[in-house]
Design a protein around this motif. Sequence first.
Motif, PDB file in Angstrom:
ATOM      1  N   TYR A  62       0.822  -1.213   0.000  1.00 28.98           N
ATOM      2  CA  TYR A  62       0.000   0.000   0.000  1.00 28.98           C
ATOM      3  C   TYR A  62       0.853   1.259   0.000  1.00 28.98           C
ATOM      4  O   TYR A  62       0.402   2.313  -0.470  1.00 28.98           O
ATOM      5  N   ILE A  65       1.200   1.868  -3.587  1.00 26.48           N
ATOM      6  CA  ILE A  65       0.006   2.511  -4.151  1.00 26.48           C
ATOM      7  C   ILE A  65      -0.009   3.992  -3.782  1.00 26.48           C
ATOM      8  O   ILE A  65      -0.319   4.862  -4.619  1.00 26.48           O
ATOM      9  N   ALA A  66       0.322   4.315  -2.525  1.00 24.68           N
ATOM     10  CA  ALA A  66       0.360   5.714  -2.093  1.00 24.68           C
ATOM     11  C   ALA A  66       1.431   6.490  -2.848  1.00 24.68           C
ATOM     12  O   ALA A  66       1.232   7.661  -3.207  1.00 24.68           O
ATOM     13  N   TYR A  69      -0.165   6.669  -6.586  1.00 25.30           N
ATOM     14  CA  TYR A  69      -1.488   7.254  -6.825  1.00 25.30           C
ATOM     15  C   TYR A  69      -1.946   8.239  -5.754  1.00 25.30           C
ATOM     16  O   TYR A  69      -2.884   8.997  -5.983  1.00 25.30           O
ATOM     17  N   THR A  72      -5.815   7.769  -2.858  1.00 28.13           N
ATOM     18  CA  THR A  72      -6.692   6.633  -3.157  1.00 28.13           C
ATOM     19  C   THR A  72      -6.329   5.421  -2.306  1.00 28.13           C
ATOM     20  O   THR A  72      -7.171   4.543  -2.086  1.00 28.13           O
ATOM     21  N   SER A  73      -5.093   5.368  -1.789  1.00 32.66           N
ATOM     22  CA  SER A  73      -4.703   4.266  -0.919  1.00 32.66           C
ATOM     23  C   SER A  73      -5.567   4.234   0.343  1.00 32.66           C
ATOM     24  O   SER A  73      -5.871   3.161   0.873  1.00 32.66           O
ATOM     25  N   TRP A  77      -9.022   1.624   0.701  1.00 25.22           N
ATOM     26  CA  TRP A  77      -8.593   0.547   1.611  1.00 25.22           C
ATOM     27  C   TRP A  77      -9.117   0.755   3.025  1.00 25.22           C
ATOM     28  O   TRP A  77     -10.067   0.096   3.431  1.00 25.22           O
ATOM     29  N   TYR A 230      -8.045   1.878  -9.393  1.00 26.62           N
ATOM     30  CA  TYR A 230      -8.832   1.960  -8.161  1.00 26.62           C
ATOM     31  C   TYR A 230      -9.967   2.965  -8.351  1.00 26.62           C
ATOM     32  O   TYR A 230      -9.932   4.089  -7.845  1.00 26.62           O
ATOM     33  N   PHE A 285      -0.605   7.093   6.507  1.00 25.52           N
ATOM     34  CA  PHE A 285      -0.534   7.251   5.050  1.00 25.52           C
ATOM     35  C   PHE A 285       0.080   8.575   4.613  1.00 25.52           C
ATOM     36  O   PHE A 285       0.668   8.654   3.535  1.00 25.52           O
ATOM     37  N   TRP A 289       2.058   9.459   1.120  1.00 23.98           N
ATOM     38  CA  TRP A 289       1.593  10.344   0.045  1.00 23.98           C
ATOM     39  C   TRP A 289       2.675  11.355  -0.341  1.00 23.98           C
ATOM     40  O   TRP A 289       2.771  11.758  -1.496  1.00 23.98           O
ATOM     41  N   SER A 303       7.191  -0.178  -3.698  1.00 27.88           N
ATOM     42  CA  SER A 303       6.961  -0.830  -2.411  1.00 27.88           C
ATOM     43  C   SER A 303       8.088  -0.603  -1.408  1.00 27.88           C
ATOM     44  O   SER A 303       7.925  -0.875  -0.221  1.00 27.88           O
TER      45      SER A 303
END
Length: 526
Positions: A62, A65-66, A69, A72-73, A77, A230, A285, A289, A303
Motif C-alpha cells: 500500500y 500505491i500511495a 497514486y 486513493t490508498s 482501503w 482503483y 498514510f 503520500w 513498495s
Amino acid sequence: MNSLDWAVLIGYFGIMVAIGIWSHKRVDNVSDFFTAGGKMPWWLSGISHHMSGYSAVMFTGYAGIAYTYGVTSFITWSFPIALGIAIGSKLFAPRINRLRGRLHVASPLEYLKNRYNLKTQQALAWSGMLLKIVDVAAKWAAISTLLSVFTGISINQGILITGVITAIYCTIGGLWADALTELGQFIIQLLAGVAMFVAVVAKLGDHGGFFGVWDEPELAGHGKPLVGPYGTVFLLAFLFIKLFEYNGGMLNQAQRYMATATPREAARSARLSAVLWLVWPVVLFFPMWMSPLLVDAQKPDGSDSYALMTEQLLPHGLLGLVIVGFFSHTMAMCSSDANAIAAVFTRDVAPVLSSKAKRWNERSGLIAARLTTVIFLGLSMAVATQVNSPTFKDIITVVIKWVAGLMGPIAIPMMLGLLRTFRKSGPTAALTSWAMGLLAFWLVNYPINWAVEGGVPLEYQVSIPLAVSLVLYILVGYVKPEDTPERDAIIEKINTDGDSGSAGGAVVPPRTGDADDVVTPQGRLP
C-alpha cells in the motif's frame, strides 16, 4: 541500523515472548486459548480487532500505491474497512458473540455443521485454511522485504526470524497473548507513526508547507480519491468484501467478537475498531503520500519507498522504533490468523478426520491447538518464500487479488447464515455459492484474463467472485428453501438474548456424539 536500533528491536522481541509466557498462565483449556474464555474487555478486544487487520503490507504494497497514486490508498482501503466494521457492529458483532455464549463453540465455523451440514462446514473450513496460508505468507514476505532493506539479511532469513518469534508467543499464550501483544504493538505504532508524521511535515517547508505541497508536480493527481485501477467499481467491491472480511469472514476478527463477555460489548468493540480505522491510517498514510517528494523508489511498484524514507529521515533509535512498528503490525495479524486457523482445525476438521479427536480432554485439546498453530505458521512461512514467484507474483497482488477475490465465496455462507433474512438458504445454497464463486475467480483471473487484451480490470477480478456467490446464495435459497425447525432454532439462538445469554466465559463442551448431531434449544439431538 546501528547498535541502538538493534537494541530496540531485540528488546521488542523479548517483550513479546515475555507476554506470551505470562499469558500462558491464563490458558487452561481451548476456550481460553481460542476465545479468551469470553473475559476480554471490550476496549482490548477493539484494539486487538483493529491491530489484527494490519500488516507490513501497508508499508510495502500500500505504500507503493500511495507513492504512485496518492490518497486513493486510504479511500479504497482503510475507509471501506472502517465503514464495513461500523455496519458490522450492528449486523454481525453481537451475533458472532452469541456463537460462543449461546452455542458454546470455540471456532467461528463450528456452528456451520448445524446451520447447514457437515459437508458445508468442511468445505468452508478447508478452503478458509488454505486461503489463510497464502494470506499470511504475503505478510511474512512483506515484513521480510522491509527487514532486508534495513539490515541486508535475505528475505528467507527475515521470514524465519519473524515467524519463529511469533510462533513462540502466540503458541504458548493463545488469544490472550495475541490481544496483549497487540495492545503493546498499538502503543509502539502510535509512537512510531507520530514520529514519522512529524519528520515528514518538518520537510514540507521547502515544498509549500502542509497545504501548498499538493501543487508540487511530483504529486500531480495524488489528491484525487479514485485513480488508476482503483475506481468506483473497485471501491464498492472492496466495501462489500471488507464488510464480510473484517467482521469475521477471515475468521481472526470473529474471534475478537467472541472473546468479549456480551453481545453489547462485542458491538462496542467493533465501533472502537471502526473509529481507529477511520482516523489512524491517515496519520500513517500521509508520509507515504509525500514520499515522491523525498525519495526515489528503487522498485517499479514503489513498495520500498516508505522504508527508504524512514532510513533517510529518522535518527537511530527512532529508526529502530519504526522498524518495530513494522513488525508489530505483521506479527499482530499473523498471530491472530494462526490462532483462528488452529481453532478451525482443532474444533472443526480434526474430529472429522479422527474419532479420537472427539474424545480429547482439555489437556489433549490444548496440545492439539498449540501444535496446529506451529504447523500453520510453518506452512505459511514456506509459502512466503514463493511470493514474487511466477505463481504468486508481487505482495500486493497476493493480498488484493487472491485474498480479496477468494474471501467472498468463503465468507458469504458463514456471515449471511447468521441472519434471519437468509434462513431459507441451506446447504445447497451454501455449497453452490461457495463452489461457483471459486469457479468465477478462476475463470476471471485466468482463462478470461488471458483472452482479453490488456487483461480483466482489477476491480472485476475481485468483485465478480463475490457477486456470483452473493447472488447464488440468495437465489438458490429462494428456489430451493431448506429451512427446518432445527436450523431455525440455531438462527434464533444467534439472534436473541435470553437467560442463557453470553455473559461470562462459556465453557466449551467436549466433543461427544455423532458428527451430525444438531443443537436445539431443547438440547443436542441426533
